[in-house]
Design a protein around this motif. Sequence first.
Motif, PDB file in Angstrom:
ATOM      1  N   GLU A   1      44.047  54.456  38.110  1.00  0.00           N
ATOM      2  CA  GLU A   1      44.177  55.127  39.280  1.00  0.00           C
ATOM      3  C   GLU A   1      44.579  54.370  40.139  1.00  0.00           C
ATOM      4  O   GLU A   1      43.972  53.056  40.365  1.00  0.00           O
ATOM      5  CB  GLU A   1      43.196  56.562  39.588  1.00  0.00           C
ATOM      6  N   GLY A   2      45.570  54.894  41.638  1.00  0.00           N
ATOM      7  CA  GLY A   2      45.650  53.684  42.737  1.00  0.00           C
ATOM      8  C   GLY A   2      47.384  53.756  43.182  1.00  0.00           C
ATOM      9  O   GLY A   2      47.579  54.883  42.937  1.00  0.00           O
ATOM     10  N   ALA A   3      47.728  53.498  43.917  1.00  0.00           N
ATOM     11  CA  ALA A   3      48.373  53.168  44.913  1.00  0.00           C
ATOM     12  C   ALA A   3      48.478  54.609  45.686  1.00  0.00           C
ATOM     13  O   ALA A   3      50.034  55.087  45.326  1.00  0.00           O
ATOM     14  CB  ALA A   3      49.653  52.651  44.057  1.00  0.00           C
ATOM     15  N   ALA A   4      47.808  54.882  46.536  1.00  0.00           N
ATOM     16  CA  ALA A   4      47.414  56.420  46.885  1.00  0.00           C
ATOM     17  C   ALA A   4      48.239  56.240  48.559  1.00  0.00           C
ATOM     18  O   ALA A   4      48.190  55.701  49.646  1.00  0.00           O
ATOM     19  CB  ALA A   4      46.240  56.770  46.783  1.00  0.00           C
ATOM     20  N   CYS A   5      48.540  57.621  49.143  1.00  0.00           N
ATOM     21  CA  CYS A   5      49.364  57.696  50.031  1.00  0.00           C
ATOM     22  C   CYS A   5      48.578  59.386  50.463  1.00  0.00           C
ATOM     23  O   CYS A   5      48.462  59.527  50.259  1.00  0.00           O
ATOM     24  CB  CYS A   5      50.750  57.654  50.432  1.00  0.00           C
ATOM     25  N   PHE A   6      48.555  59.269  52.041  1.00  0.00           N
ATOM     26  CA  PHE A   6      48.049  60.732  52.059  1.00  0.00           C
ATOM     27  C   PHE A   6      48.742  61.157  53.579  1.00  0.00           C
ATOM     28  O   PHE A   6      49.390  60.892  53.899  1.00  0.00           O
ATOM     29  CB  PHE A   6      46.622  60.108  53.424  1.00  0.00           C
ATOM     30  N   ASN A   7      48.314  62.093  53.518  1.00  0.00           N
ATOM     31  CA  ASN A   7      49.455  63.159  54.615  1.00  0.00           C
ATOM     32  C   ASN A   7      48.757  63.008  56.336  1.00  0.00           C
ATOM     33  O   ASN A   7      47.867  62.329  55.668  1.00  0.00           O
ATOM     34  CB  ASN A   7      49.673  64.872  54.245  1.00  0.00           C
ATOM     35  N   LYS A   8      49.750  63.494  57.025  1.00  0.00           N
ATOM     36  CA  LYS A   8      49.259  63.073  58.142  1.00  0.00           C
ATOM     37  C   LYS A   8      47.600  63.860  58.533  1.00  0.00           C
ATOM     38  O   LYS A   8      46.350  62.902  59.281  1.00  0.00           O
ATOM     39  CB  LYS A   8      49.882  63.383  59.383  1.00  0.00           C
ATOM     40  N   ASP A   9      46.973  64.532  58.808  1.00  0.00           N
ATOM     41  CA  ASP A   9      46.088  65.209  58.280  1.00  0.00           C
ATOM     42  C   ASP A   9      44.598  64.869  57.336  1.00  0.00           C
ATOM     43  O   ASP A   9      43.608  65.474  57.578  1.00  0.00           O
ATOM     44  CB  ASP A   9      45.831  66.825  58.488  1.00  0.00           C
ATOM     45  N   GLY A  10      45.126  64.410  56.604  1.00  0.00           N
ATOM     46  CA  GLY A  10      44.428  63.823  54.946  1.00  0.00           C
ATOM     47  C   GLY A  10      43.697  64.729  53.844  1.00  0.00           C
ATOM     48  O   GLY A  10      42.806  64.775  53.647  1.00  0.00           O
ATOM     49  N   THR A  11      45.152  65.534  54.225  1.00  0.00           N
ATOM     50  CA  THR A  11      44.264  67.277  53.166  1.00  0.00           C
ATOM     51  C   THR A  11      44.745  66.743  51.796  1.00  0.00           C
ATOM     52  O   THR A  11      45.110  67.857  51.148  1.00  0.00           O
ATOM     53  CB  THR A  11      44.139  68.320  53.843  1.00  0.00           C
TER      54      THR A  11
ATOM     55  N   SER B   1      41.645  50.711  36.682  1.00  0.00           N
ATOM     56  CA  SER B   1      41.863  50.027  38.103  1.00  0.00           C
ATOM     57  C   SER B   1      41.486  51.809  38.966  1.00  0.00           C
ATOM     58  O   SER B   1      41.547  52.834  37.913  1.00  0.00           O
ATOM     59  CB  SER B   1      43.454  49.645  38.872  1.00  0.00           C
ATOM     60  N   ASP B   2      40.434  51.816  39.728  1.00  0.00           N
ATOM     61  CA  ASP B   2      40.738  53.344  40.264  1.00  0.00           C
ATOM     62  C   ASP B   2      40.602  53.176  41.811  1.00  0.00           C
ATOM     63  O   ASP B   2      40.672  51.875  42.721  1.00  0.00           O
ATOM     64  CB  ASP B   2      38.614  53.481  40.026  1.00  0.00           C
ATOM     65  N   LEU B   3      40.468  54.343  42.688  1.00  0.00           N
ATOM     66  CA  LEU B   3      40.751  54.124  43.115  1.00  0.00           C
ATOM     67  C   LEU B   3      38.976  53.720  44.414  1.00  0.00           C
ATOM     68  O   LEU B   3      38.109  54.410  44.515  1.00  0.00           O
ATOM     69  CB  LEU B   3      41.182  55.989  44.205  1.00  0.00           C
ATOM     70  N   PHE B   4      38.814  53.070  45.696  1.00  0.00           N
ATOM     71  CA  PHE B   4      37.657  53.180  46.239  1.00  0.00           C
ATOM     72  C   PHE B   4      38.492  53.021  47.855  1.00  0.00           C
ATOM     73  O   PHE B   4      38.814  53.307  48.302  1.00  0.00           O
ATOM     74  CB  PHE B   4      37.260  51.255  45.964  1.00  0.00           C
TER      75      PHE B   4
ATOM     76  N   LEU C   1      39.069  52.319  54.790  1.00  0.00           N
ATOM     77  CA  LEU C   1      40.320  52.369  54.725  1.00  0.00           C
ATOM     78  C   LEU C   1      40.187  52.181  52.793  1.00  0.00           C
ATOM     79  O   LEU C   1      39.288  52.184  52.200  1.00  0.00           O
ATOM     80  CB  LEU C   1      40.171  50.515  54.330  1.00  0.00           C
ATOM     81  N   VAL C   2      41.326  53.346  52.035  1.00  0.00           N
ATOM     82  CA  VAL C   2      41.306  53.449  50.480  1.00  0.00           C
ATOM     83  C   VAL C   2      42.130  52.372  50.298  1.00  0.00           C
ATOM     84  O   VAL C   2      43.166  52.477  49.971  1.00  0.00           O
ATOM     85  CB  VAL C   2      41.476  54.703  50.718  1.00  0.00           C
ATOM     86  N   PHE C   3      41.795  52.218  48.895  1.00  0.00           N
ATOM     87  CA  PHE C   3      42.497  50.337  48.628  1.00  0.00           C
ATOM     88  C   PHE C   3      42.340  51.370  46.552  1.00  0.00           C
ATOM     89  O   PHE C   3      41.848  51.746  46.338  1.00  0.00           O
ATOM     90  CB  PHE C   3      42.160  49.304  48.850  1.00  0.00           C
ATOM     91  N   THR C   4      42.924  49.997  45.409  1.00  0.00           N
ATOM     92  CA  THR C   4      43.092  50.175  44.802  1.00  0.00           C
ATOM     93  C   THR C   4      42.270  48.828  44.196  1.00  0.00           C
ATOM     94  O   THR C   4      42.390  47.523  44.559  1.00  0.00           O
ATOM     95  CB  THR C   4      44.429  49.946  44.234  1.00  0.00           C
ATOM     96  N   SER C   5      41.287  48.738  42.919  1.00  0.00           N
ATOM     97  CA  SER C   5      40.996  47.462  42.603  1.00  0.00           C
ATOM     98  C   SER C   5      40.822  47.731  40.992  1.00  0.00           C
ATOM     99  O   SER C   5      39.862  48.940  40.698  1.00  0.00           O
ATOM    100  CB  SER C   5      39.089  47.223  42.950  1.00  0.00           C
TER     101      SER C   5
END
Length: 347
Positions: free
Chosen positions: A224-234, A199-202, A176-180
């Motif tokens: 930094e924060g509020a991320a999203c990834f493509n389907k294969d995580g690259t 804030s950073d990504l954790f 689980l990737v989140f912002t804090s």
Amino acid sequence: MSKLFFKIGWTFLIVLVLLFQACSFTKKVDSGIMAYDLKQYAVAIDFFQEEFQSTKSSEQKAETAFLLGKSYQYVNDDKNALIWFKKSVELKDQTKALRELAFAYKKLENYQQAVAQFEKLQSRLPGNQQISREIGICRQAELLFELDPKYYYDIERLGFNSEYGDYAPVILSNELVFTSDRNASEGDEVYNWTGHRFSDLFKVRLNGGDVMPFDESLNTEFNEGAACFNKDGTEIYFTRCYFENEEDDANCKIMYSYKDEYGWSDPEPLNFILDEYNYGHPCLIENDEVLVFASDRSENGDYNLYYTERLKRRWAKPSLLPAQINSQGNEKFPTSKGDSLFFSSDY
């Protein structure tokens, strides 16, 4: 966009929108109003508290109490915001303070008091459609609370939550990737908006374990924060708010990075970003071919949802999502499940 069905239901504003705002910490602050204007709300609270005690003017006390309420609102302390809006109204019954008091009661789910304040507003502003709408929403919410308990959900805090802001979670494989803005964030500076770290990504494993910084090449001393990834995580798309130079405010941009055998690449802002606006909360849909995001590019500075389509190595000029999605309020934090788009709104 024809394949996409936009699902609109009950929408609630996610108030931790700190990634979307600007601040400057290079100017010497010597008053509450200066700190407030610089968006240093944690600093403003201390000044305003002193100024409220020292002034003898009821009118000035009312204005200071109002600004204290707004400052607490911005740092997500809803209970103290309500206390100070209430004091402001008691000292001088201004329409602006009464409006904020009504919304503060609504936010804390005291719908009976919220209706009472909105009805006072309605008597001063007859024919105001938004006030009538808010009264209807509060009364409907009261009815929902009277439903059989089987309709409720039990909400529990996850074990890795901190005393600081933890938000915008997204699943990446088994993590689980989140912002804090917890103390483990990069840098030593305090963000004067919140009084916490930037804030950073954790990340944390879904089956438990310690919270770790997501990646040292992506986290910086800025927000930094509020991320999203493509389907294969690259591919990762995330928000970063940083200064072009220390005399200016920090606007927020959507950053892009890709992963190869050497790790994550140096993040770069997307090609359509304009420096004078804020961008954030990216969300990939339509098999990673469409990116939805929030921005304050509107004429009145409200946040709306936009989309852009992938063009090989670039992204097309963004377009505004239709009026069924964007309201007269602020729309933020889009996310998707299947063919449905979910988002938060304060309207």
